[in-house]
Design an enzyme around this catalytic site. Sequence first.
Site, PDB file in Angstrom:
ATOM      1  N   ASP A 103      14.558   2.419   5.500  1.00  8.49           N
ATOM      2  CA  ASP A 103      13.676   1.855   4.471  1.00  8.49           C
ATOM      3  C   ASP A 103      14.455   1.327   3.274  1.00  8.49           C
ATOM      4  OD1 ASP A 103      11.889   2.966   6.220  1.00  8.49           O
ATOM      5  OD2 ASP A 103      10.608   3.848   4.684  1.00  8.49           O
ATOM      6  N   PRO A 143       0.846  -1.199   0.000  1.00 12.31           N
ATOM      7  CA  PRO A 143       0.000   0.000   0.000  1.00 12.31           C
ATOM      8  C   PRO A 143       0.884   1.253   0.000  1.00 12.31           C
ATOM      9  CG  PRO A 143      -0.747  -1.553   1.663  1.00 12.31           C
ATOM     10  CD  PRO A 143       0.551  -2.091   1.124  1.00 12.31           C
ATOM     11  N   GLY A 174       3.366   4.175   5.178  1.00 11.56           N
ATOM     12  CA  GLY A 174       4.463   3.912   6.120  1.00 11.56           C
ATOM     13  C   GLY A 174       4.998   2.500   5.999  1.00 11.56           C
ATOM     14  N   LEU A 175       4.714   1.842   4.866  1.00 12.03           N
ATOM     15  CA  LEU A 175       5.177   0.468   4.678  1.00 12.03           C
ATOM     16  C   LEU A 175       6.348   0.388   3.696  1.00 12.03           C
ATOM     17  CD1 LEU A 175       1.727  -1.379   4.677  1.00 12.03           C
ATOM     18  CD2 LEU A 175       3.402  -1.297   6.525  1.00 12.03           C
ATOM     19  N   GLY A 176       7.002   1.511   3.481  1.00 11.83           N
ATOM     20  CA  GLY A 176       8.241   1.508   2.693  1.00 11.83           C
ATOM     21  C   GLY A 176       8.051   1.342   1.201  1.00 11.83           C
ATOM     22  N   SER A 177       6.878   1.716   0.675  1.00 13.43           N
ATOM     23  CA  SER A 177       6.639   1.513  -0.754  1.00 13.43           C
ATOM     24  C   SER A 177       7.592   2.348  -1.602  1.00 13.43           C
ATOM     25  CB  SER A 177       5.199   1.855  -1.112  1.00 13.43           C
ATOM     26  OG  SER A 177       4.943   3.208  -0.819  1.00 13.43           O
ATOM     27  N   SER A 178       7.861   3.594  -1.203  1.00 11.23           N
ATOM     28  CA  SER A 178       8.713   4.439  -2.042  1.00 11.23           C
ATOM     29  C   SER A 178      10.140   3.897  -2.084  1.00 11.23           C
ATOM     30  CB  SER A 178       8.678   5.892  -1.572  1.00 11.23           C
ATOM     31  OG  SER A 178       8.961   5.976  -0.209  1.00 11.23           O
ATOM     32  N   ALA A 179      10.660   3.444  -0.940  1.00 12.02           N
ATOM     33  CA  ALA A 179      12.017   2.873  -0.931  1.00 12.02           C
ATOM     34  C   ALA A 179      12.060   1.625  -1.803  1.00 12.02           C
ATOM     35  CB  ALA A 179      12.427   2.534   0.495  1.00 12.02           C
ATOM     36  N   ALA A 180      11.029   0.779  -1.709  1.00 15.69           N
ATOM     37  CA  ALA A 180      11.008  -0.454  -2.505  1.00 15.69           C
ATOM     38  C   ALA A 180      10.988  -0.128  -3.994  1.00 15.69           C
ATOM     39  CB  ALA A 180       9.792  -1.301  -2.123  1.00 15.69           C
TER      40      ALA A 180
HETATM   41  O1  PMV Z   1       6.181   6.205   8.680  1.00 12.31           O
HETATM   42  P1  PMV Z   1       7.497   5.987   8.105  1.00 12.31           P
HETATM   43  O2  PMV Z   1       7.713   4.662   7.567  1.00 12.31           O
HETATM   44  O3  PMV Z   1       7.873   7.092   7.174  1.00 12.31           O
HETATM   45  O4  PMV Z   1       8.523   5.986   9.314  1.00 12.31           O
HETATM   46  C1  PMV Z   1       8.884   7.110   9.988  1.00 12.31           C
HETATM   47  C2  PMV Z   1       9.774   6.718  11.113  1.00 12.31           C
HETATM   48  C3  PMV Z   1      10.219   7.903  11.928  1.00 12.31           C
HETATM   49  O5  PMV Z   1      11.031   7.391  12.963  1.00 12.31           O
HETATM   50  C4  PMV Z   1       9.045   8.620  12.549  1.00 12.31           C
HETATM   51  C5  PMV Z   1      11.006   8.897  11.088  1.00 12.31           C
HETATM   52  C6  PMV Z   1      12.359   8.403  10.612  1.00 12.31           C
HETATM   53  O6  PMV Z   1      12.882   9.025   9.662  1.00 12.31           O
HETATM   54  O7  PMV Z   1      12.936   7.482  11.198  1.00 12.31           O
END
Ligand code: PMV
Length: 323
Positions: free
Chosen positions: A156, A104, A108-114
């Site tokens: 990520d 998704p 916050g599941l790392g899609s852009s890095a992947a």
């Molecule tokens: O929500 P994400 O996957 O972008 O993770 C952010 C994690 C934080 O610790 C809040 C920020 C960071 O850069 O580590």
Amino acid sequence: MTEASAPGKVILFGEHAVVSGYSALGSAISLRAKVAVNYLPGETVIDATDLGIAVKGFRVNLESSQVTAIGSSRDAILATRYISAVLNEYDIEDLCVKVESDIPLAAGLGSSAAIVVATLAALNQHYGWGYSKEMIAMQAHRLEKLAQRGLGSPMDTALATFGGYQILSETVQSVELPKLDLVIGLTETAHDTRAEVEKVQKLYSLYPDVVSRIFEAIGGISNRAVSIIESGNLDELGVLMNVNQGLLEALGVGTRELAELVYAARGAGSALGAKLTGAGGGGCIIALPSSEDGSTIVTALKQAKGKAFLAKTGAEGVRIESL
Ligand code: PMV
């Protein structure tokens, strides 16, 4: 055609504290983004049809109405932004880049890095650049940051490249740990990492003595979690997830929607533990089932109006799918 894939990620413990130098533990998950590249004379095309968009032309300007006018989803524009950052960097022409993803987007599941890592790996193979994985991780982190205007931790891109588990404090380091079954629950609320990081850092500057203790406690949980996952003590791991969730609430990054999913997972879902993952303020939660079968949690999360699916941690990093 050359195709590469890379996994998404979850932060198991340590979000926000890691921004101020405390430890965080993340894992690659069994959801992947796939990027295929093909020679296409005279054109450069980013094809994200499965994500709701096909963009023709080189150097997609995401601020321009051109892309918006196609009727694309915000998600597809985001995906395209990361690929065009890579294509621009290497002045790539005469190519079709096709992206598909089970991860998704913007949750916050790392899609852009992947997506960035898989694009770099596919180009590396296609053009025979000879990049090592370390080089891919480094370039991907730089390009992801560029596309996100300065934001983005190396966690990520390291997880998308190397897979497995990574612990981050000053540097990112791989740790060998057994796989876990998790349930991921998504709220429908958008996730804005920058806004949440700024909010927490402001709290930190206002109350450094209070907030540093919260960060310290969170960092301590991340470090302790390594040996607990190693020993397979899921009950204890669940307790630490719940404690970490409480500390994240104390930092102000919880929301009602996230809390509802956390309580649904722990209550009707009988999860051993549940917490938000990532920056908070929206996005998703992770829950730990007591057995491999997390279907009770999935049902409980769906009843609480979330989207939910099962995922395994410790997934393989970037790989070439076909040459
Ligand atoms: O929500 P994400 O996957 O972008 O993770 C952010 C994690 C934080 O610790 C809040 C920020 C960071 O850069 O580590």
